[in-house]
Design a protein around this motif. Structure first.
Motif, PDB file in Angstrom:
ATOM      1  N   CYS A 105      52.249  26.622 161.336  1.00 22.16           N
ATOM      2  CA  CYS A 105      53.582  27.043 160.917  1.00 22.16           C
ATOM      3  C   CYS A 105      54.216  26.075 159.921  1.00 22.16           C
ATOM      4  CB  CYS A 105      54.496  27.199 162.127  1.00 22.16           C
ATOM      5  SG  CYS A 105      54.002  28.562 163.196  1.00 22.16           S
ATOM      6  N   ARG A 136      69.415  31.275 151.922  1.00 20.42           N
ATOM      7  CA  ARG A 136      68.802  31.922 153.088  1.00 20.42           C
ATOM      8  C   ARG A 136      67.336  31.504 153.143  1.00 20.42           C
ATOM      9  NH1 ARG A 136      73.437  32.538 153.490  1.00 20.42           N
ATOM     10  NH2 ARG A 136      74.638  34.406 153.845  1.00 20.42           N
ATOM     11  N   PRO A 157      63.638  32.999 154.468  1.00 20.97           N
ATOM     12  CA  PRO A 157      62.986  34.197 155.007  1.00 20.97           C
ATOM     13  C   PRO A 157      62.610  33.990 156.475  1.00 20.97           C
ATOM     14  CG  PRO A 157      62.001  33.553 152.921  1.00 20.97           C
ATOM     15  CD  PRO A 157      62.927  32.457 153.326  1.00 20.97           C
ATOM     16  N   GLN A 158      62.759  35.026 157.244  1.00 20.78           N
ATOM     17  CA  GLN A 158      62.457  34.937 158.667  1.00 20.78           C
ATOM     18  C   GLN A 158      60.954  34.767 158.866  1.00 20.78           C
ATOM     19  OE1 GLN A 158      63.952  38.236 160.892  1.00 20.78           O
ATOM     20  NE2 GLN A 158      64.101  37.038 162.743  1.00 20.78           N
ATOM     21  N   SER A 159      60.595  33.852 159.739  1.00 21.81           N
ATOM     22  CA  SER A 159      59.177  33.656 160.044  1.00 21.81           C
ATOM     23  C   SER A 159      58.842  34.439 161.307  1.00 21.81           C
ATOM     24  CB  SER A 159      58.878  32.170 160.239  1.00 21.81           C
ATOM     25  OG  SER A 159      59.687  31.630 161.250  1.00 21.81           O
ATOM     26  N   GLU A 205      57.074  35.193 165.019  1.00 19.05           N
ATOM     27  CA  GLU A 205      57.083  34.429 166.263  1.00 19.05           C
ATOM     28  C   GLU A 205      55.754  33.709 166.431  1.00 19.05           C
ATOM     29  OE1 GLU A 205      58.395  36.302 169.818  1.00 19.05           O
ATOM     30  OE2 GLU A 205      60.125  37.196 168.839  1.00 19.05           O
ATOM     31  N   HIS A 240      59.079  29.081 165.837  1.00 15.69           N
ATOM     32  CA  HIS A 240      60.162  29.845 165.221  1.00 15.69           C
ATOM     33  C   HIS A 240      61.528  29.424 165.765  1.00 15.69           C
ATOM     34  CE1 HIS A 240      58.890  32.024 168.806  1.00 15.69           C
ATOM     35  NE2 HIS A 240      60.090  32.587 168.839  1.00 15.69           N
ATOM     36  N   THR A 241      61.596  29.007 167.023  1.00 17.24           N
ATOM     37  CA  THR A 241      62.873  28.558 167.566  1.00 17.24           C
ATOM     38  C   THR A 241      63.242  27.172 167.042  1.00 17.24           C
ATOM     39  OG1 THR A 241      61.845  27.686 169.574  1.00 17.24           O
ATOM     40  CG2 THR A 241      62.634  29.947 169.657  1.00 17.24           C
ATOM     41  N   ALA A 300      64.482  27.751 163.524  1.00 18.09           N
ATOM     42  CA  ALA A 300      65.842  28.314 163.531  1.00 18.09           C
ATOM     43  C   ALA A 300      66.878  27.217 163.776  1.00 18.09           C
ATOM     44  CB  ALA A 300      65.954  29.404 164.588  1.00 18.09           C
ATOM     45  N   VAL A 319      67.109  25.102 160.506  1.00 18.56           N
ATOM     46  CA  VAL A 319      67.834  25.839 159.468  1.00 18.56           C
ATOM     47  C   VAL A 319      69.335  25.833 159.785  1.00 18.56           C
ATOM     48  CG1 VAL A 319      68.204  28.141 158.490  1.00 18.56           C
ATOM     49  CG2 VAL A 319      65.875  27.242 158.738  1.00 18.56           C
TER      50      VAL A 319
END
Length: 86
Positions: free
Chosen positions: A33, A51, A53-55, A57, A63-64, A67, A70
């Motif tokens: 990741c 922004r 881009p959403q990665s 899971e 991913h947490t 987040a 960010v």
């Protein structure tokens, strides 16, 4: 007029800062990741002008962690506008 307390940096600088924070936080948790590069978002009325881009899971919960990183940098950094000089 409200003063913006966020530091203005290039997308590459912000990405580097977030990647270093991710490496420090996640360590060897996951080697696949990476935090996506932030992009300028001209429509921001409140919050940062960028922004990420959403990665997807990750089974290691990367991913947490991303987040959280960010969200942390969203309070301290803005991107320079594309035509703005450093």
């Amino acid at each position: 007029m409200e003063k913006n307390p966020r530091k203005r940096v290039s997308p590459a600088e912000l990405h580097d800062l977030m990647e270093r924070e991710y490496a420090k936080t996640a360590g060897d948790l996951c080697r696949r990741c990476r935090i996506p590069r932030p992009g300028y978002f001209a429509g921001a009325k409140a919050g940062p002008n960028w922004r990420v881009p959403q990665s997807g899971e990750c089974p290691s919960a990367c991913h947490t962690i991303m987040a959280d990183i960010v969200a942390k940098f969203a309070t301290t950094h803005d991107l320079r506008e594309p035509r703005e000089k450093p």
